[in-house]
Design a protein around this motif. Structure first.
Motif, PDB file in Angstrom:
ATOM      1  N   ARG A   9       0.863  -1.169   0.000  1.00 49.47           N
ATOM      2  CA  ARG A   9       0.000   0.000   0.000  1.00 49.47           C
ATOM      3  C   ARG A   9       0.910   1.232   0.000  1.00 49.47           C
ATOM      4  O   ARG A   9       1.717   1.400   0.909  1.00 49.47           O
ATOM      5  CB  ARG A   9      -0.863  -0.034   1.252  1.00 49.47           C
ATOM      6  CG  ARG A   9      -2.135   0.736   1.139  1.00 49.47           C
ATOM      7  CD  ARG A   9      -3.010   0.457   2.328  1.00 49.47           C
ATOM      8  NE  ARG A   9      -3.323  -0.972   2.487  1.00 49.47           N
ATOM      9  CZ  ARG A   9      -3.991  -1.445   3.539  1.00 49.47           C
ATOM     10  NH1 ARG A   9      -4.405  -0.646   4.497  1.00 49.47           N
ATOM     11  NH2 ARG A   9      -4.246  -2.728   3.625  1.00 49.47           N
ATOM     12  N   ILE A  11       1.285   5.422  -0.209  1.00 49.90           N
ATOM     13  CA  ILE A  11       0.598   6.710  -0.141  1.00 49.90           C
ATOM     14  C   ILE A  11       1.436   7.729  -0.901  1.00 49.90           C
ATOM     15  O   ILE A  11       2.655   7.827  -0.687  1.00 49.90           O
ATOM     16  CB  ILE A  11       0.350   7.136   1.315  1.00 49.90           C
ATOM     17  CG1 ILE A  11      -0.685   6.169   1.924  1.00 49.90           C
ATOM     18  CG2 ILE A  11      -0.148   8.584   1.390  1.00 49.90           C
ATOM     19  CD1 ILE A  11      -1.170   6.531   3.297  1.00 49.90           C
ATOM     20  N   PHE A  13       1.992  11.683  -2.048  1.00 48.74           N
ATOM     21  CA  PHE A  13       1.668  13.107  -1.876  1.00 48.74           C
ATOM     22  C   PHE A  13       2.056  13.819  -3.165  1.00 48.74           C
ATOM     23  O   PHE A  13       3.240  13.896  -3.494  1.00 48.74           O
ATOM     24  CB  PHE A  13       2.423  13.694  -0.678  1.00 48.74           C
ATOM     25  CG  PHE A  13       2.057  13.044   0.625  1.00 48.74           C
ATOM     26  CD1 PHE A  13       0.902  13.425   1.300  1.00 48.74           C
ATOM     27  CD2 PHE A  13       2.832  12.033   1.168  1.00 48.74           C
ATOM     28  CE1 PHE A  13       0.537  12.821   2.501  1.00 48.74           C
ATOM     29  CE2 PHE A  13       2.484  11.420   2.360  1.00 48.74           C
ATOM     30  CZ  PHE A  13       1.333  11.817   3.031  1.00 48.74           C
ATOM     31  N   ARG A  38      -2.423   5.355  -3.154  1.00 49.32           N
ATOM     32  CA  ARG A  38      -3.525   6.226  -2.715  1.00 49.32           C
ATOM     33  C   ARG A  38      -2.987   7.650  -2.790  1.00 49.32           C
ATOM     34  O   ARG A  38      -2.057   7.989  -2.043  1.00 49.32           O
ATOM     35  CB  ARG A  38      -3.907   5.924  -1.268  1.00 49.32           C
ATOM     36  CG  ARG A  38      -4.090   4.441  -0.947  1.00 49.32           C
ATOM     37  CD  ARG A  38      -5.480   3.975  -1.319  1.00 49.32           C
ATOM     38  NE  ARG A  38      -5.715   2.595  -0.938  1.00 49.32           N
ATOM     39  CZ  ARG A  38      -5.580   1.569  -1.783  1.00 49.32           C
ATOM     40  NH1 ARG A  38      -5.166   1.762  -3.011  1.00 49.32           N
ATOM     41  NH2 ARG A  38      -5.849   0.346  -1.382  1.00 49.32           N
ATOM     42  N   ILE A  40      -2.818  11.601  -2.324  1.00 54.92           N
ATOM     43  CA  ILE A  40      -3.284  12.727  -1.512  1.00 54.92           C
ATOM     44  C   ILE A  40      -2.750  13.999  -2.159  1.00 54.92           C
ATOM     45  O   ILE A  40      -1.543  14.123  -2.402  1.00 54.92           O
ATOM     46  CB  ILE A  40      -2.817  12.594  -0.049  1.00 54.92           C
ATOM     47  CG1 ILE A  40      -3.547  11.412   0.606  1.00 54.92           C
ATOM     48  CG2 ILE A  40      -3.055  13.892   0.723  1.00 54.92           C
ATOM     49  CD1 ILE A  40      -3.167  11.150   2.049  1.00 54.92           C
ATOM     50  N   VAL A  48       4.774  19.088   2.053  1.00 53.98           N
ATOM     51  CA  VAL A  48       4.824  17.767   2.670  1.00 53.98           C
ATOM     52  C   VAL A  48       5.809  17.777   3.839  1.00 53.98           C
ATOM     53  O   VAL A  48       7.008  17.922   3.668  1.00 53.98           O
ATOM     54  CB  VAL A  48       5.227  16.688   1.645  1.00 53.98           C
ATOM     55  CG1 VAL A  48       5.251  15.318   2.304  1.00 53.98           C
ATOM     56  CG2 VAL A  48       4.245  16.687   0.488  1.00 53.98           C
ATOM     57  N   GLU A  49       5.261  17.653   5.014  1.00 55.31           N
ATOM     58  CA  GLU A  49       6.085  17.630   6.211  1.00 55.31           C
ATOM     59  C   GLU A  49       6.649  16.242   6.408  1.00 55.31           C
ATOM     60  O   GLU A  49       5.991  15.250   6.090  1.00 55.31           O
ATOM     61  CB  GLU A  49       5.234  17.974   7.449  1.00 55.31           C
ATOM     62  CG  GLU A  49       4.580  19.301   7.355  1.00 55.31           C
ATOM     63  CD  GLU A  49       3.994  19.741   8.688  1.00 55.31           C
ATOM     64  OE1 GLU A  49       4.376  19.183   9.726  1.00 55.31           O
ATOM     65  OE2 GLU A  49       3.162  20.658   8.665  1.00 55.31           O
ATOM     66  N   ALA A  51       6.530  14.779   8.986  1.00 54.88           N
ATOM     67  CA  ALA A  51       5.510  14.107   9.811  1.00 54.88           C
ATOM     68  C   ALA A  51       4.478  13.372   8.957  1.00 54.88           C
ATOM     69  O   ALA A  51       3.946  12.342   9.372  1.00 54.88           O
ATOM     70  CB  ALA A  51       4.814  15.133  10.698  1.00 54.88           C
ATOM     71  N   PHE A  52       4.182  13.901   7.737  1.00 55.64           N
ATOM     72  CA  PHE A  52       3.218  13.208   6.867  1.00 55.64           C
ATOM     73  C   PHE A  52       3.765  11.834   6.492  1.00 55.64           C
ATOM     74  O   PHE A  52       3.035  10.847   6.438  1.00 55.64           O
ATOM     75  CB  PHE A  52       2.964  13.989   5.569  1.00 55.64           C
ATOM     76  CG  PHE A  52       2.263  15.304   5.750  1.00 55.64           C
ATOM     77  CD1 PHE A  52       1.870  15.766   6.990  1.00 55.64           C
ATOM     78  CD2 PHE A  52       1.981  16.103   4.633  1.00 55.64           C
ATOM     79  CE1 PHE A  52       1.232  16.976   7.140  1.00 55.64           C
ATOM     80  CE2 PHE A  52       1.343  17.317   4.780  1.00 55.64           C
ATOM     81  CZ  PHE A  52       0.971  17.756   6.021  1.00 55.64           C
ATOM     82  N   LYS A  55       3.722   9.604   9.511  1.00 54.36           N
ATOM     83  CA  LYS A  55       2.321   9.270   9.795  1.00 54.36           C
ATOM     84  C   LYS A  55       1.842   8.174   8.837  1.00 54.36           C
ATOM     85  O   LYS A  55       1.174   7.226   9.257  1.00 54.36           O
ATOM     86  CB  LYS A  55       1.473  10.531   9.640  1.00 54.36           C
ATOM     87  CG  LYS A  55      -0.019  10.324   9.768  1.00 54.36           C
ATOM     88  CD  LYS A  55      -0.447  10.178  11.205  1.00 54.36           C
ATOM     89  CE  LYS A  55      -1.974  10.106  11.302  1.00 54.36           C
ATOM     90  NZ  LYS A  55      -2.381   9.718  12.658  1.00 54.36           N
ATOM     91  N   ALA A  56       2.192   8.315   7.568  1.00 55.26           N
ATOM     92  CA  ALA A  56       1.756   7.332   6.574  1.00 55.26           C
ATOM     93  C   ALA A  56       2.301   5.953   6.937  1.00 55.26           C
ATOM     94  O   ALA A  56       1.559   4.968   6.928  1.00 55.26           O
ATOM     95  CB  ALA A  56       2.208   7.750   5.177  1.00 55.26           C
ATOM     96  N   GLU A  59       0.574   4.551   9.907  1.00 55.80           N
ATOM     97  CA  GLU A  59      -0.803   4.110   9.653  1.00 55.80           C
ATOM     98  C   GLU A  59      -0.849   2.854   8.801  1.00 55.80           C
ATOM     99  O   GLU A  59      -1.920   2.435   8.374  1.00 55.80           O
ATOM    100  CB  GLU A  59      -1.606   5.224   8.985  1.00 55.80           C
ATOM    101  CG  GLU A  59      -1.879   6.420   9.894  1.00 55.80           C
ATOM    102  CD  GLU A  59      -2.714   6.048  11.121  1.00 55.80           C
ATOM    103  OE1 GLU A  59      -3.539   5.124  11.026  1.00 55.80           O
ATOM    104  OE2 GLU A  59      -2.529   6.692  12.168  1.00 55.80           O
ATOM    105  N   GLY A  60       0.304   2.322   8.454  1.00 57.71           N
ATOM    106  CA  GLY A  60       0.288   1.050   7.739  1.00 57.71           C
ATOM    107  C   GLY A  60       0.665   1.117   6.280  1.00 57.71           C
ATOM    108  O   GLY A  60       0.551   0.119   5.566  1.00 57.71           O
ATOM    109  N   ALA A  61       1.130   2.266   5.807  1.00 54.79           N
ATOM    110  CA  ALA A  61       1.591   2.321   4.424  1.00 54.79           C
ATOM    111  C   ALA A  61       2.874   1.512   4.304  1.00 54.79           C
ATOM    112  O   ALA A  61       3.682   1.474   5.221  1.00 54.79           O
ATOM    113  CB  ALA A  61       1.842   3.768   4.012  1.00 54.79           C
TER     114      ALA A  61
END
Lengths: 165, 649
Positions: A9, A11, A13, A38, A40, A48-49, A51-52, A55-56, A59-61
């Motif tokens: 998966r 993510i 940006f 996915r 965004i 794009v920090e 932290a993004f 975080k990704a 969250e399981g990316a």
């Protein structure tokens, strides 16, 4: 799960002006690429920090892509340069966390590079698939503690050796 | 705060989405998401009945956040925002999930496509709950338009704007306006004399009170945004005071330095102080400092001594002019490819191999030979070859078709036949006579006895006597031929100008793969660019013939005028702001802002964002160590939520 191929998966940006439009062009041109990403939308890759990205992963990316305008083409003049500087920092940080380098990528894709964008996604999926799912090393406190001890062990003799030389 | 009630609308887009994505399944999934009050799917959400569904749910079912899963937000986000606003809901309580361009059109497997669509819908629903109402901002529109490039497209744009009573600046790099069209002899298919139809327009530019003409000048910097572009224009030192010069031409006639004329494609010489061509506007010379003796060896001074008006000024320096414009039209044109990049065509190796633009000068009555077709040795050629697609439709050079060469090839064939008799051969792949009256013109040239050989001219060679021959695979006869000729004319590809990359960067324009400037939408926004208020016209967007360039010039003028006459322009409310409580005044953000929109407040020891200057890229936000900066509509909370939701499916 056994037998079925692992589907990472990812993510992504994407900046609104170049890469998001490039991904749109891939669609308009009906270019087929894996459905693993996915997207965004952000206004600029400079938004794009770090932290993004963390975080990704948290969250399981299994992979994170940042994509923006080519250097020199940024809609906001030089936001992509800032993104590039941060990406270099992120690469080093993630390596320290034990994240495989294939899982994080910064790539330039312009509004007319639909083909390139589709290619980037394909490459990332193929590079991540053999790695298997992401293990979230920095999400677990015990892991962090272990890594820290290991890092200290690694650093001590090396530092001693250098000062001695 | 009232309860959040999200309405989710999944669009079929006819079969564009529904063929790949199981729309009903996505709709059922959406209904299970927290906060969702209504989930529906519909054939065409952008159509009136689709919009009406949203309106009714807002009014009758208390929906106060809307998610539409359909095409790219770059297409219909404004459409749906208006729907919300039409029933009194803030337009920013809206989010789109792009399940067409990013899902159905790019995915093979329906199961994977459906899952991806669900993930994107979940992301949008999660995010929209955190949306805040934003108010559109307006800025006063500066009334003056800038046109960059003084070829036919730029001239037409400037004239149209001037005719509406609005003011316009026209900036041209060369000493005269006119562009490539000024070099042409006749125009297809009507055979109007190019200069006869162009020069009156050039003169109108010079005479118009609403047009400020800057020749020998280049745009070097563009700041600001639609409504208020601050543009720096470099006026190159012309070494001639335009206010004093009367254009008498004594300086040029007495100048002792001779340089190959760019205008005549090097077939004739010009002086170091020169006007590019007799009908130049302004019809006043410039000094080419690279070749002028006064500048190269430091002494001469002939033109200055002889100028009766005292207009020659060797001490002139480049001067930067800064002005504010509401809109910008870019019409910087094309250049003809230098065919010496392909040695097979013999250009630069054999005498009497010319480019089409050189041949235009040769058949032009005001050209170097007074309109007589002559070879280097002064004799009239008995046979001429016109090679089509030199560097066009050729993956080794330019994959694209240059579009107007077929037609000017026919025109040049007609003119050659008319001026010298003899034999004229066209070597072609296909003849693309696409415009009004073009096919008829082709038939006319056929009737005149011009030869057409279907095959790309592969090589231009010489025999022992120095006579040229064109090697070609005649695809109708199915064999190789060598056709002896006296002169070969190369229809070299139209390509982006050498400085296209620099111009694109200065003006914030993107370029397509062929290097030409990229329009906002290939079908419906051919004149707009990704930057609001910057328009493109003519061949800088891709090869075009004269009527198309004129139409685009006029169209771009209409685009600019529709902004200018509105008086004010909407600008995005997506901008950054500082939470004063949190800001530590570290100033990390200050140098990061490309627009210098952030300033440090010495008194309060915090940073502040100038809302009028901020464009909302969010680069500062990403760098703020104390989390004091945020950018509207792309807050950390909103993006974090979107990450959580898309990663969970």
């Amino acid at each position: 799960m056994s037998g079925a191929e692992f589907e990472p998966r990812i993510i992504g940006f994407l900046c609104n002006w170049c890469s998001y439009a490039g991904a749109d062009l891939a669609g308009v041109s009906r270019l087929k690429y894996p459905a693993n990403i996915r997207i965004i939308r952000v206004m600029c890759s400079g938004r794009v920090e770090p932290a993004f990205v963390l975080k990704a992963f948290a969250e399981g990316a299994d992979g994170v892509l940042i994509s923006g305008c080519h250097p020199g083409d940024c809609h906001y003049l030089e936001g992509n340069h800032k993104a590039a500087a941060r990406a270099r920092m992120m690469e080093r940080l993630l390596a320290q966390f034990g994240v495989e380098p294939q899982r994080f990528r910064l790539a330039w894709a312009s509004a007319n590079e639909g083909e390139k964008f589709a290619g980037i996604v394909k490459e990332m999926v193929e590079a991540i698939r053999p790695l298997g799912p992401f293990r979230r090393p920095f999400a677990r406190m015990d892991d962090l503690a272990r890594l820290e001890t290991e890092a200290r062990k690694d650093a001590e003799p090396a530092a001693g050796g250098e000062t001695g030389a | 705060m009232p309860e959040i009630r999200v309405g989710v609308y999944i669009c079929h887009c006819g079969s564009n989405i529904a063929d790949k994505v199981k729309v009903a399944e996505v709709c059922d999934f959406a209904a299970t998401l927290p906060g969702v009050a209504v989930a529906r799917d519909y054939q065409y959400m952008c159509a009136d009945p689709g919009q009406e569904l949203i309106r009714r749910d807002i009014q009758e079912r208390g929906v106060n956040r809307v998610v539409v899963a359909s095409c790219s937000p770059r297409m219909h986000e404004p459409t749906f925002r208006k729907v919300l606003e039409s029933v009194g809901l803030n337009g920013y309580y809206f989010e789109m999930a792009n399940i067409r361009e990013h899902v159905s059109w790019v995915t093979e497997d329906p199961v994977a496509a459906t899952r991806k669509a669900k993930a994107l819908v979940a992301g949008a629903v999660g995010r929209v709950e955190l949306h805040e109402p934003l108010e559109e901002r307006y800025t006063v529109m500066n009334k003056t338009t800038l046109v960059v490039g003084g070829g036919i497209a730029g001239i037409e744009a400037a004239l149209k704007i001037a005719a509406s009573g609005n003011s316009v600046w026209l900036v041209e790099k060369e000493p005269s306006i006119g562009g490539n069209m000024a070099k042409l002899d006749k125009t297809f298919p009507t055979l109007d004399c190019s200069a006869c139809i162009l020069t009156p327009k050039m003169v109108s530019v010079a005479q118009s009170e609403n047009i400020k003409l800057l020749t020998y000048a280049e745009v070097v910097k563009v700041d600001g945004c639609v409504g208020n572009f601050q543009v720096t224009i470099k006026k190159k030192a012309r070494s001639v005071d335009l206010a004093k010069c009367t254009g008498c031409g004594i300086c040029t006639s007495k100048c002792v330095v001779k340089v190959p004329s760019e205008f005549d494609g090097g077939l004739a010489m010009r002086k170091a102080i020169y006007t590019p061509f007799p009908q130049a506007v302004p019809n006043k010379p410039a000094i080419d400092r690279e070749h002028c003796r006064q500048f190269v060896v430091g002494k001469c001074g002939v033109c200055q001594k002889l100028c009766p008006a005292g207009a020659v000024d060797y001490d002139q320096v480049d001067e930067d002019v800064t002005e504010t414009f509401g809109a910008i039209i870019v019409a910087t044109g094309y250049q003809q490819m230098d065919p010496s990049v392909g040695p097979q065509w013999g250009y630069g190796r054999h005498e009497n191999v010319l480019t089409a633009l050189q041949f235009e000068r040769l058949v032009n009555a005001s050209g170097p030979t007074g309109g007589k077709v002559k070879m280097k040795n002064g004799e009239t050629p008995k046979a001429i070859a016109i090679l089509h697609c030199v560097g066009s439709r050729d993956v080794n050079y330019h994959e694209s078709c240059s579009r107007f060469c077929c037609m000017y090839g026919l025109k040049l064939a007609h003119l050659a036949k008319e001026k010298m008799g003899g034999e004229v051969y066209n070597f072609y792949i296909d003849l693309r006579c696409f415009g009004k009256g073009y096919e008829e013109f082709y038939n006319r040239v056929l009737d005149e006895g011009v030869h057409f050989i279907r095959g790309k001219g592969a090589e231009v060679i010489t025999d022992r006597d120095g006579r040229l021959a064109v090697r070609v695979e005649d695809t109708l006869l199915g064999r190789w031929r060598e056709v002896p000729v006296d002169m070969a004319v190369l229809s070299a590809a139209a390509e982006p100008r050498a400085d296209a990359e620099r111009v694109a960067q200065v003006l914030g324009i993107q370029r397509s793969r062929d290097g030409f400037f990229l329009e906002a939408h290939p079908k419906l926004e051919p004149l707009k660019t990704a930057t609001d208020g910057v328009f493109i016209a003519g061949c800088c967007q891709g090869p075009k013939d004269i009527p198309d360039s004129v139409a685009q010039g006029a169209g771009a003028a209409a685009e600019a005028l529709s902004l200018v006459t509105a008086g004010k322009v909407k600008i995005s409310p997506v901008i950054a702001g500082v939470n004063e409580e949190r800001c530590s005044g570290c100033k990390v953000c200050v140098p990061l802002c490309p627009y210098t929109a952030i300033a440090y407040d010495e008194e309060k020891k915090i940073c502040r964002v100038n809302e009028a200057v901020c464009k909302g890229c969010g680069t500062c936000v990403a760098s703020c160590p104390s989390g004091a900066l945020s950018v509207k509509h792309f807050t950390n909370q909103q993006i974090f939520r979107q990450i959580e939701e898309v990663a969970a499916v």
